[in-house]
Structure formats: structure tokens, C-alpha cells
Scaffold this motif. Structure first.
Motif: not given
Length: 248
Positions: A139, A183, A224, A228, A232, A239, A243
Motif C-alpha cells: 500500500n 496493507s 485496507e 486507501q 488517494y 489520504a 495514512f
């Protein structure tokens, strides 16, 4: 892509996502070869899995040449390469961080090693009726994590390489390029990152990898990462801030 009765090489297959993926692929009727640097650990894992193994440091060009020769001699039906081996350092950029040395190690394992292995295996993969290359990025490949700064750099580079490779090979080969973006996963490598407390079991990643390949989903998100990724591209600044919340 049908991933049954295939011969598969999984780098970093002695533990974590590599081990779980090898186990699932064997259960689905495939022949699996795992590779890694620690031969004792690798032999133990191979015995548990019912897999073959070849000890290889993927950052060593000579060792990779020996690996290729072994595969060509004994596994010339190899049709799937899973680039799973990886290394990452948890730290923050700044004075005294020694970022260059850390980045060099991360790029050698996470970027240069898969690039080298892919290129070396292309002649063998091209011989198969259908074939696949599966690159495990992260990620952090689409937005950085400040406590994994140069690991994020290396995974971003492999993401870009995967996209370019997919476009290039689509014109004249049957080789499919999959990118896996997990993730946080609970493995030995993620203990310093909170993997034991917050990570998903590696078996979840293995299932997603297998299903993604069988469904021809070239971008395979785990945990996730899918949300994510969507966040983004909807609002990059927000994002990234979310994060990295509480980390800088």
C-alpha cells in the motif's frame, strides 16, 4: 488465468506471505519451488509444505544465475514467478538517519532483485502456453509511510516497473503481470511495524493472491489497500495525511 497444475517459484517462501501462498498453491494442485537465503529455514519450510526448494540470495547476481540454471535444468515447465522476498527498515528521515545505506539494502532486495530475476526468467516463461509474473509491492507503493520512507521508495519503483512490464509484454507474449498491494500483514518482518497487533494473517494475502490471479485482476489489493488506493486518487493530500496520522 488457470493456476492449477502449474510450476511456481515463490521467492522468500520460507515464511510469511510467501509460505502461506506456497501452501495454498500446493493445496490447489500446483508444484511449488520456494527460495530464500537461509537454507536451514528453507529446508524446514519445504518439508512442512511438500515443496521443493532452492537456496538463493536474490540480491547476488551469481546466485541468481545458479538459480536460473537449476530451474532450466529441473523445472523447465516453470510458468509462474512470485516475487515476494522483501526487506524494510522502520525509521524516520533526518539527520543521522543513514538513509542511503538503508535505501540501498531495500532497493537491492525489493527492486533490483525482482527486476533481475524477471529478465533472467523471461526466456523460460515465454516457452509456456500461459505464464504469469506476480510482484508484491505494498500500500506504500502509491503513497509513502513516513516511518518506512525508503521502503516506500523501493515499492513505488517496483509498482512503476510492473506497469511498464505489463504494457510491454502484452504486445507479443502470453505472460500476465500481476501486482499485489497488501496493507499491514502479520509476519516476522512486520513486528517492528505493529504487525502482531494490527496486521492481517498472511493466509488472507495468500487467498487474495490466488483469487486475483484466477480472476485476472492485475491489481490485487489486500486488506485496507483498496480503500486507501481509492482515497488517494480522490484526494491525495487528505489520504496521505490520514495514512500518516500521528507519525510525523
Amino acid at each position: 488465468m488457470n493456476i492449477t497444475n502449474k510450476t511456481v517459484l515463490v521467492t522468500g517462501g520460507g515464511s510469511g506471505i510467501g509460505y502461506a501462498t506456497a501452501k495454498l498453491l500446493i493445496e490447489k494442485g500446483n508444484k511449488v519451488i520456494i527460495s530464500g537465503r537461509n537454507e536451514e529455514k528453507l529446508a524446514k519450510a519445504a518439508n512442512e509444505l511438500g515443496a521443493a526448494y532452492i537456496a538463493c540470495d536474490v540480491t547476488d547476481a551469481t546466485a541468481v544465475n545458479n538459480l536460473i540454471a537449476k530451474l532450466e535444468a529441473d523445472y523447465n515447465d516453470l510458468s509462474v514467478l512470485i516475487n515476494n522476498a522483501g526487506v524494510g527498515f522502520v525509521y524516520k528521515l533526518g539527520e543521522g538517519a543513514n538513509a542511503v545505506d538503508k535505501a540501498r539494502q531495500e532497493f537491492e532486495t525489493n527492486y533490483f532483485a525482482p527486476v533481475r530475476l524477471i529478465e533472467a526468467l523471461l526466456p523460460l516463461l515465454k516457452k509456456q502456453p500461459e505464464a504469469a509474473i506476480v510482484n508484491l509491492t505494498s500500500n506504500v507503493a502509491f503513497h509513502p509511510l513516513v516511518v518506512l520512507p525508503t521502503y516506500s521508495d523501493a515499492k513505488t519503483a517496483l509498482h512503476s516497473h510492473s506497469v511498464a512490464l505489463r504494457l510491454t509484454l502484452s504486445t507479443d507474449t502470453n505472460i500476465k503481470i500481476f501486482e499485489v498491494m497488501p496493507s499491514l500483514i502479520n509476519t516476522d518482518a512486520t513486528k517492528d511495524m505493529g504487525g502482531e497487533q494490527h496486521g492481517l494473517p498472511p493466509e488472507v494475502a495468500a487467498e487474495d493472491i490466488y483469487n486475483g490471479i484466477t480472476e485476472d485482476r492485475y491489481d490485487i489489493f489486500v486488506g485496507e489497500a483498496a480503500q486507501q488506493y481509492a482515497d488517494y486518487f480522490a484526494d491525495p493530500k487528505a489520504a496521505i495525511a490520514k495514512f500518516n496520522q500521528g507519525l510525523y
